[in-house]
Design a protein around this motif. Structure first.
Motif, short mmCIF file in Angstrom:
data_model
loop_
_atom_site.label_atom_id
_atom_site.label_comp_id
_atom_site.label_asym_id
_atom_site.label_seq_id
_atom_site.Cartn_x
_atom_site.Cartn_y
_atom_site.Cartn_z
N GLY A 81 65.55 51.50 4.10
CA GLY A 81 65.76 51.25 2.69
C GLY A 81 67.25 51.17 2.40
O GLY A 81 67.97 50.41 3.04
N PHE A 82 67.73 51.97 1.44
CA PHE A 82 69.17 52.07 1.25
C PHE A 82 69.80 52.56 2.55
O PHE A 82 69.30 53.49 3.18
CB PHE A 82 69.49 53.08 0.14
CG PHE A 82 69.63 52.49 -1.22
CD1 PHE A 82 69.09 51.25 -1.52
CD2 PHE A 82 70.28 53.18 -2.22
CE1 PHE A 82 69.22 50.70 -2.78
CE2 PHE A 82 70.41 52.65 -3.50
CZ PHE A 82 69.87 51.40 -3.77
N PRO A 83 70.92 51.97 2.96
CA PRO A 83 71.61 52.50 4.14
C PRO A 83 72.13 53.91 3.87
O PRO A 83 72.09 54.77 4.75
CB PRO A 83 72.74 51.51 4.38
CG PRO A 83 72.93 50.82 3.07
CD PRO A 83 71.60 50.78 2.41
N GLU A 84 72.61 54.13 2.64
CA GLU A 84 73.17 55.42 2.27
C GLU A 84 73.05 55.55 0.76
O GLU A 84 73.23 54.58 0.03
CB GLU A 84 74.63 55.51 2.73
CG GLU A 84 75.19 56.90 2.82
CD GLU A 84 75.69 57.45 1.50
OE1 GLU A 84 75.66 58.68 1.32
OE2 GLU A 84 76.12 56.64 0.65
N MET A 328 59.94 56.26 7.85
CA MET A 328 60.98 55.28 8.05
C MET A 328 61.74 55.70 9.30
O MET A 328 61.47 56.76 9.86
CB MET A 328 61.90 55.23 6.84
CG MET A 328 61.16 54.93 5.51
SD MET A 328 62.20 54.93 4.04
CE MET A 328 62.95 53.30 4.18
N SER A 329 62.72 54.91 9.72
CA SER A 329 63.51 55.28 10.90
C SER A 329 64.91 55.74 10.54
O SER A 329 65.59 56.34 11.38
CB SER A 329 63.59 54.09 11.86
OG SER A 329 64.14 52.95 11.21
N HIS A 330 65.34 55.51 9.32
CA HIS A 330 66.74 55.76 8.93
C HIS A 330 66.77 56.48 7.58
O HIS A 330 66.11 56.04 6.63
CB HIS A 330 67.49 54.44 8.82
CG HIS A 330 68.87 54.56 8.25
ND1 HIS A 330 69.96 54.93 9.02
CD2 HIS A 330 69.35 54.37 6.99
CE1 HIS A 330 71.04 54.95 8.25
NE2 HIS A 330 70.70 54.62 7.02
N PRO A 331 67.51 57.59 7.46
CA PRO A 331 67.58 58.32 6.20
C PRO A 331 68.76 57.88 5.35
O PRO A 331 69.86 57.64 5.87
CB PRO A 331 67.76 59.77 6.66
CG PRO A 331 68.58 59.63 7.90
CD PRO A 331 68.19 58.32 8.55
N ALA A 332 68.56 57.81 4.05
CA ALA A 332 69.65 57.47 3.14
C ALA A 332 70.35 58.71 2.60
O ALA A 332 71.42 58.61 2.01
CB ALA A 332 69.13 56.64 1.97
N TRP A 333 69.73 59.88 2.81
CA TRP A 333 70.34 61.13 2.35
C TRP A 333 69.72 62.27 3.14
O TRP A 333 68.80 62.04 3.94
CB TRP A 333 70.20 61.28 0.85
CG TRP A 333 68.89 61.85 0.36
CD1 TRP A 333 67.62 61.51 0.74
CD2 TRP A 333 68.75 62.89 -0.61
NE1 TRP A 333 66.71 62.26 0.07
CE2 TRP A 333 67.37 63.13 -0.77
CE3 TRP A 333 69.65 63.65 -1.35
CZ2 TRP A 333 66.87 64.09 -1.65
CZ3 TRP A 333 69.15 64.59 -2.24
CH2 TRP A 333 67.78 64.80 -2.38
N ASP A 342 68.93 62.40 11.52
CA ASP A 342 69.11 62.84 10.14
C ASP A 342 70.34 62.20 9.49
O ASP A 342 71.04 61.37 10.10
CB ASP A 342 69.15 64.37 10.06
CG ASP A 342 70.35 65.00 10.77
OD1 ASP A 342 71.43 64.36 10.83
OD2 ASP A 342 70.23 66.13 11.27
N TYR A 343 70.58 62.56 8.26
CA TYR A 343 71.66 61.97 7.48
C TYR A 343 73.02 62.17 8.14
O TYR A 343 73.93 61.35 7.97
CB TYR A 343 71.65 62.62 6.08
CG TYR A 343 72.75 62.16 5.15
CD1 TYR A 343 72.71 60.91 4.55
CD2 TYR A 343 73.82 63.01 4.85
CE1 TYR A 343 73.71 60.50 3.68
CE2 TYR A 343 74.82 62.60 3.97
CZ TYR A 343 74.77 61.35 3.40
OH TYR A 343 75.77 60.95 2.54
N TYR A 344 73.15 63.26 8.90
CA TYR A 344 74.42 63.58 9.55
C TYR A 344 74.53 62.90 10.92
O TYR A 344 75.46 63.15 11.67
CB TYR A 344 74.56 65.09 9.70
CG TYR A 344 74.27 65.81 8.41
CD1 TYR A 344 75.15 65.76 7.33
CD2 TYR A 344 73.07 66.51 8.23
CE1 TYR A 344 74.87 66.39 6.13
CE2 TYR A 344 72.77 67.15 7.05
CZ TYR A 344 73.67 67.09 5.99
OH TYR A 344 73.38 67.70 4.80
N LEU A 345 73.54 62.05 11.23
CA LEU A 345 73.48 61.28 12.47
C LEU A 345 73.18 62.16 13.68
O LEU A 345 73.61 61.86 14.81
CB LEU A 345 74.75 60.46 12.69
CG LEU A 345 75.02 59.38 11.62
CD1 LEU A 345 76.39 58.75 11.84
CD2 LEU A 345 73.94 58.31 11.64
#
Length: 556
Positions: A81-84, A328-333, A342-345
């Motif tokens: 979704g949103f990248p960040e 999803m595979s990528h978190p925006a927060w 996670d958000y902190y990679l």
């Protein structure tokens, strides 16, 4: 103005290096320079990278099959979704996140509802061989109204297609999330894609017709993932919670919110009900390991559920080998659901479960039939393989083993043999699988199994052991390479071993890091080498080191 090889011979390629998605070949790119000259000189110039590849599509029997350069493409990846949340991603962040996807053996990202439009995202997908399922800006009809101004929407779509169509990573255009666009928009999109981006497919709906979708989104027993709907079609959304590590939880929550679980956890998406229904995740932890009384223990035990579930979602596709995209595979927060890192990679255990299950050729246990399978997604035809399975007790003793030879064509699943469970098995035992070609191990897998399904509480009786380990640290240009050699010299299985790169002096974790593997288990006498790669700019001036922990491992 149109250019073609007849009028511009530089466009005529002989034996070009094709662009391939991850796992199928190299994502070869060519430099492109377009110059517009007038009598006065250069009026305009555009430089970019692009690739050469051919997409074809088959919708026979209302089932979408995608082909790239003549080979069937089995999409594995996730929704993005949103990248960040504050839209702060730039080139470096996009490169890390997309490279993480490629490192998981993923080959597709769904740009959900077209939330990401930055050039850096598309460029990163081109570089790393990640194909893009490109949505337009229409949410589920229940979540978002139809556009008030269809003509504006259509003109925006036309401009957008022109801007992104030179990216070889583009795989498919999709009109709406979980619904059809209004007829006027649907018709216009179909027509303009045929005009502006010929050769690429447009479908109206992300979740019905020639594809499937709609979850589920909560944690399920692994066996269920082999039996769910959508098994015979490309399935666009399926997910479960993914609890972050303790270090990330501390970075996210205040001390007073850490434990017990509370509404602040809910604010970070860990809701007991709703689609993610984290109550089922909590129950899996409790059934598996007993009641938990602190956040650190919960996050550590959660990694078992993370790994098992995310691996299971992809392994459950072995019958028809149709594509699957995580929700999803990528978190925006900072979130505790629907992500792989996670958000902190920081990659969680789910990351490595995905990486394992999405290998080009993969050996696995099918818990529905207790069969050992070899699944060849995109490893070309393989001959002269040997599949071996062992059933191992908690004391490390092998109770049953079997091996067989096989050949396995690309895009096929071979059933090797059926597991036989002797009465001598302990209440918790292990399934160890190895696939070799000649003497080379090309896939391996490891499962924990309870005589009572989902109950692993007897593992608490395992003695704590110390691993023999050695780490070599080397700086190579702007990168650090760390190689850790671990050996279990004890007589006890070593479970869920986690490596963490930290600063040598401050012992703070360093991120991002690319691990060749993590959250592994070693049987008595077994040895494993894990490689880690990171950039010097992320070390804050520290020399990196490795800390090793695990379920029954004394920390080094």
């Amino acid at each position: 103005m149109k250019l073609n090889p007849a009028t511009h011979p530089v466009l005529h390629f002989i034996n070009p290096k094709l662009w391939w998605p991850k796992g199928y070949g190299e994502p070869n790119l060519y430099n492109v320079e377009l110059v517009f000259k007038t009598d006065a000189g250069i009026s305009d110039k555009k430089e970019f990278k692009s690739g050469i590849r051919k997409m074809t599509f088959d919708e026979t029997n209302q089932i979408l099959n995608i082909y790239i350069n003549g080979r069937r493409f089995i999409g594995r990846g996730g929704n993005w979704g949103f990248p960040e949340s504050n839209l702060e991603y730039r080139g470096r962040e996009y490169d890390i996140a997309v490279a993480y996807h490629a490192d998981m053996n993923f080959n597709m990202i769904r740009n959900w509802v077209g939330q990401t439009g930055d050039d850096e995202f598309y460029e990163a997908c081109d570089r790393h061989g990640i194909m893009i399922w490109q949505d337009f800006w229409l949410a589920n009809p229940a979540d978002g109204p139809d556009p008030d101004n269809p003509n504006m929407f259509i003109e925006n779509a036309r401009d957008f297609i022109k801007r992104i169509r030179n990216h070889p990573s583009l795989a498919i255009y999709v009109g709406r999330n979980e619904g059809n666009p209004p007829v006027e928009i649907d018709t216009a999109l179909r027509s303009m894609i045929h005009e502006l981006h010929p050769g690429l497919l447009y479908i109206s709906n992300s979740a019905s017709g020639v594809v499937s979708g709609g979850g589920p989104y909560r944690a399920l027993p692994v066996r269920d993932y082999f039996l769910l709907y959508g098994y015979n079609k490309f399935h666009s959304e399926r997910g479960m919670p993914n609890v972050m590590t303790y270090e990330s939880l501390k970075q996210t929550l205040s001390d007073s919110s850490m434990w017990p679980q509370n509404s602040i956890w809910g604010m970070h998406d860990y809701c007991l009900e709703s689609a993610q229904a984290t109550a089922s995740f909590n129950q899996m932890v409790e059934t598996g390991f007993g009641k938990v009384d602190n956040a650190k223990k919960f996050t550590e035990l959660a990694q078992w559920i993370n790994y098992n579930g995310y691996r299971g979602m992809f392994e459950g596709r072995s019958l028809c080998r149709q594509g699957l995209l995580l929700w999803m595979s990528h978190p925006a927060w900072p979130s505790m659901v629907w992500q792989t890192y996670d958000y902190y990679l920081e990659p969680t255990a789910a990351y490595f479960g995905c990486k394992k299950a999405s290998e080009p050729i993969h050996i696995q246990w099918n818990p529905v039939f207790d069969n050992i399978e070899v699944v060849n997604y995109n490893a070309r035809n393989r001959v002269g393989l040997t599949a071996k399975a062992q059933l191992i007790n908690m004391d490390g003793s092998v109770q049953w083993e079997k091996e067989t030879g096989l050949n396995c064509k690309e895009d096929s699943t071979v059933i090797c043999f059926k597991l036989e469970f002797p009465k001598s098995l302990t209440s918790v035992h292990f399934i160890k699988l190895i696939l070799k070609q000649g003497e080379k191990v090309i896939s391996e897998n490891f499962y924990w199994r309870g005589l009572v399904d989902g109950n692993y509480q007897a593992l608490s009786d395992l003695p704590v052991i110390k691993l023999q380990n050695n780490t070599k640290v080397e700086k190579s240009g702007e990168n650090w390479i760390l190689v850790t050699d671990m050996k279990n010299t004890s007589k006890t299985p070593a479970l869920m071993i986690r490596l963490k790169v930290v600063g040598n002096n401050n012992h703070e974790r360093i991120l991002p890091v690319f691990y060749s593997d993590n959250y592994i288990s070693l049987m008595p006498g077994e040895e494993k080498v894990i490689t880690m790669k990171l950039k010097n700019e992320d070390t804050a001036g520290e020399k990196p080191a490795v800390e090793i922990s695990g379920y029954n491992i004394s920390e080094n």
